[in-house]
Write a protein that holds these residues in place. Sequence first.
Motif, PDB file in Angstrom:
ATOM      1  N   LEU A  69     -12.398   8.675  -1.542  1.00  0.00           N
ATOM      2  CA  LEU A  69     -12.507   7.424  -0.811  1.00  0.00           C
ATOM      3  C   LEU A  69     -11.415   6.511  -1.336  1.00  0.00           C
ATOM      4  O   LEU A  69     -11.336   6.260  -2.541  1.00  0.00           O
TER       5      LEU A  69
ATOM      6  N   GLU B  89      -7.352  -1.302   6.358  1.00  0.00           N
ATOM      7  CA  GLU B  89      -7.596  -2.738   6.434  1.00  0.00           C
ATOM      8  C   GLU B  89      -8.639  -3.076   7.484  1.00  0.00           C
ATOM      9  O   GLU B  89      -9.608  -3.780   7.220  1.00  0.00           O
TER      10      GLU B  89
ATOM     11  N   VAL C 153      -2.067   4.616   7.679  1.00  0.00           N
ATOM     12  CA  VAL C 153      -3.313   4.649   6.916  1.00  0.00           C
ATOM     13  C   VAL C 153      -3.651   3.258   6.389  1.00  0.00           C
ATOM     14  O   VAL C 153      -4.807   2.838   6.379  1.00  0.00           O
ATOM     15  N   SER C 154      -2.637   2.553   5.963  1.00  0.00           N
ATOM     16  CA  SER C 154      -2.851   1.199   5.473  1.00  0.00           C
ATOM     17  C   SER C 154      -3.493   0.320   6.547  1.00  0.00           C
ATOM     18  O   SER C 154      -4.445  -0.414   6.277  1.00  0.00           O
TER      19      SER C 154
ATOM     20  N   PHE D 224       0.858  -1.183   0.000  1.00  0.00           N
ATOM     21  CA  PHE D 224       0.000   0.000   0.000  1.00  0.00           C
ATOM     22  C   PHE D 224       0.897   1.236   0.000  1.00  0.00           C
ATOM     23  O   PHE D 224       0.622   2.223  -0.658  1.00  0.00           O
ATOM     24  N   ASN D 225       1.971   1.145   0.709  1.00  0.00           N
ATOM     25  CA  ASN D 225       2.767   2.345   0.952  1.00  0.00           C
ATOM     26  C   ASN D 225       3.897   2.566  -0.038  1.00  0.00           C
ATOM     27  O   ASN D 225       4.902   3.151   0.297  1.00  0.00           O
TER      28      ASN D 225
ATOM     29  N   THR E 291       1.821   6.368   5.705  1.00  0.00           N
ATOM     30  CA  THR E 291       1.258   5.412   4.769  1.00  0.00           C
ATOM     31  C   THR E 291       1.065   4.068   5.440  1.00  0.00           C
ATOM     32  O   THR E 291       0.069   3.400   5.219  1.00  0.00           O
ATOM     33  N   GLU E 292       1.986   3.685   6.295  1.00  0.00           N
ATOM     34  CA  GLU E 292       1.788   2.425   7.004  1.00  0.00           C
ATOM     35  C   GLU E 292       0.598   2.543   7.952  1.00  0.00           C
ATOM     36  O   GLU E 292      -0.187   1.618   8.110  1.00  0.00           O
TER      37      GLU E 292
ATOM     38  N   THR F 280       1.539   7.039  -2.580  1.00  0.00           N
ATOM     39  CA  THR F 280       1.266   8.084  -1.608  1.00  0.00           C
ATOM     40  C   THR F 280       1.353   9.449  -2.270  1.00  0.00           C
ATOM     41  O   THR F 280       0.548  10.328  -1.988  1.00  0.00           O
TER      42      THR F 280
ATOM     43  N   LEU G 142     -13.082   4.740   5.220  1.00  0.00           N
ATOM     44  CA  LEU G 142     -12.063   5.626   5.773  1.00  0.00           C
ATOM     45  C   LEU G 142     -11.973   6.860   4.897  1.00  0.00           C
ATOM     46  O   LEU G 142     -11.737   6.764   3.699  1.00  0.00           O
TER      47      LEU G 142
END
Lengths: 344, 344
Positions: A98, B88, B83-84, A74-75, B80-81, A80, B97
């Motif tokens: 979203l 989830e 938000v990830s 994801f990161n 980013t970690e 990002t 979210l």
Amino acid sequence: MPTTIRDVAKKLNISVYTVSRALDGYDDVAEQTRERVIQTANKMGYAPNRAARQLRRQKAETIGFIIPSISKRFNEPFFTEFVSGLGEELSSRNFDLLVSNAKTDDAERQLYHRWVNSRKVDGFILNRIRRHDWRVSFLSQWGIPFVALGKSEDGIEYPYVRIDAADEYLDLVNHVQKNGFSQFAFIGGPTDLVNQIDRLKWFRFATKKCGLEVPRDYIISTDMTSRGGYEATSALLNSRTPPDAILCVNDEAAFGALHAAREHGLTVGTDIAVAGFDGIQDSLHAEPPLTTLDIPVADIARQLAGMLLETLSERPLELTEIVIRPKLLTRASTGKQVNRSVDQ
Amino acid sequence: MPTTIRDVAKKLNISVYTVSRALDGYDDVAEQTRERVIQTANKMGYAPNRAARQLRRQKAETIGFIIPSISKRFNEPFFTEFVSGLGEELSSRNFDLLVSNAKTDDAERQLYHRWVNSRKVDGFILNRIRRHDWRVSFLSQWGIPFVALGKSEDGIEYPYVRIDAADEYLDLVNHVQKNGFSQFAFIGGPTDLVNQIDRLKWFRFATKKCGLEVPRDYIISTDMTSRGGYEATSALLNSRTPPDAILCVNDEAAFGALHAAREHGLTVGTDIAVAGFDGIQDSLHAEPPLTTLDIPVADIARQLAGMLLETLSERPLELTEIVIRPKLLTRASTGKQVNRSVDQ
DNA sequence: CTGAAAGCGCTTACAG
DNA sequence: CTGAAAGCGCTTACAG
């Protein structure tokens, strides 16, 4: 109990219609009335209930971006920066973003279905387009507006941004060759990715033009992560005839290549050249700093968001294709003679 | 025209009530009826209109996370970690979210206000808590549920996760000292950040316990970016009596410190020790790999999301505080004798 | 320019 | 177990 439009109307002894029209800036409300409405609304902390407005207007005022399951992390910095650009443009236009990520292809399909069926979003931004992309067919079939970074080959029309780096790739190969490297390898991504297809095409074109021979097994497909780049580079360096110039499909893979080369006892920039693609921020802080083809990721995202909003607005969209050219940033990872030193 | 609950009901010749109850799994619908409803709904691609449901239920089923304006880069790996992890946990519980970032403190306040007033979210996740934090007072005053990573000192109760690294910091300082370094400096963050306050406290405690003297000007406040770390380290190394061990408030700042040290002609791990905090993925790929105190960022985010959902669910929340202890990862940046080598 | 009223698509007390 | 009906908070044709 949040303030409703009714509360505001009651306070001013006028109808809710007038409040609604005044706040939306229509000109069928007297200037003086509007002023009073706006002031009172602010004082009371009134903001229209989003759900009610959406239900009535049949619009979500929300854009969806689903990070493709194809990407493991994801990161990834690329995402990002991309999401950041989307968020900025959308929030400045009072739209929401979203975001979600899917682990599997199946989960990804379900997400699209759910967001479409429950009207959670008015449109989508797509990324990492594949040559044949079910997202493109699915959305166009359902009549859901979308724009994308990259054009699929499904024969479906949609507004998109694409990158054209043919000339710049030639500059890159020229530069690396001039610095004394000649055995070029390409560490690519999944073979059905439009990104990969384009970048490999430019690589082939440029090396050919420079009179370079590229063995078949010097072209490797990875998952575009630093781990993928690391493993591919290790394999290449352990082969009987290792390359001395490794061009990567993106910066992430190139970070892995740097790591593998160091581990192999090579000095990057002298013994071997490594270059990336995308120009993410960390490329400057790599050791050594990474030569890369820089594309303005956040800016592209902003433009895509803008394109989508224009599509939604029913005003005719003039520009259906935007072409972005990258900028070659030559740094220490491809040799000592750094000429273009205009770096941030 | 998406399918509505009415369409499904008509198709089956039953009332919308029955469809609604069947889909929500209440037991006041005959088993056989429920089966038929579910099958038909699926076949017709029905998903409840989100806006209608929200309006009726008076719940947004959405959680907000606003990246504090205090952080310059949206794409800090930490976020980013984080938000990830949030994404989830929330999506697995059918919550959405909503993420945004604010450039200025003012814009940040406006975002909170707007999201609260327009009922766009049911609650918030907070991060980068300050000693006195207007977000905490604002949200608690409005009765908006929230949870946070870190406890402010505003005397307001709320569920939170905090990090306790007192012992591990001592381990870190011990380890660095054992490797032959003795002039410790601390590159910190903004002085009102709870993170900074805690980490500096542990640093002071540990160095004192190890009998180390830390001059006043060895403790620097930065913005926690790699640039900040770079500038602070450059300044330290240019001073008359430079330190030989630099502990940083986070990994980002440590990356900058590595860069500055190299630029100064120092070999990190031999001439100087550098350590970070957080254990973000890139710390392993730094040159040299960075010693750090690893906290499970995505996991913490997941726990925070879980706490918030429990708060919203009206079931009593038993656990109002979760304490996380980091794991010391000793790597080459703090010396050659790497003992604990259990690294991914 | 303003007001009273309908309706967006759900959920849920209220009768049966 | 099922149905008819109200109402969440807006926006907007329709009268005046």
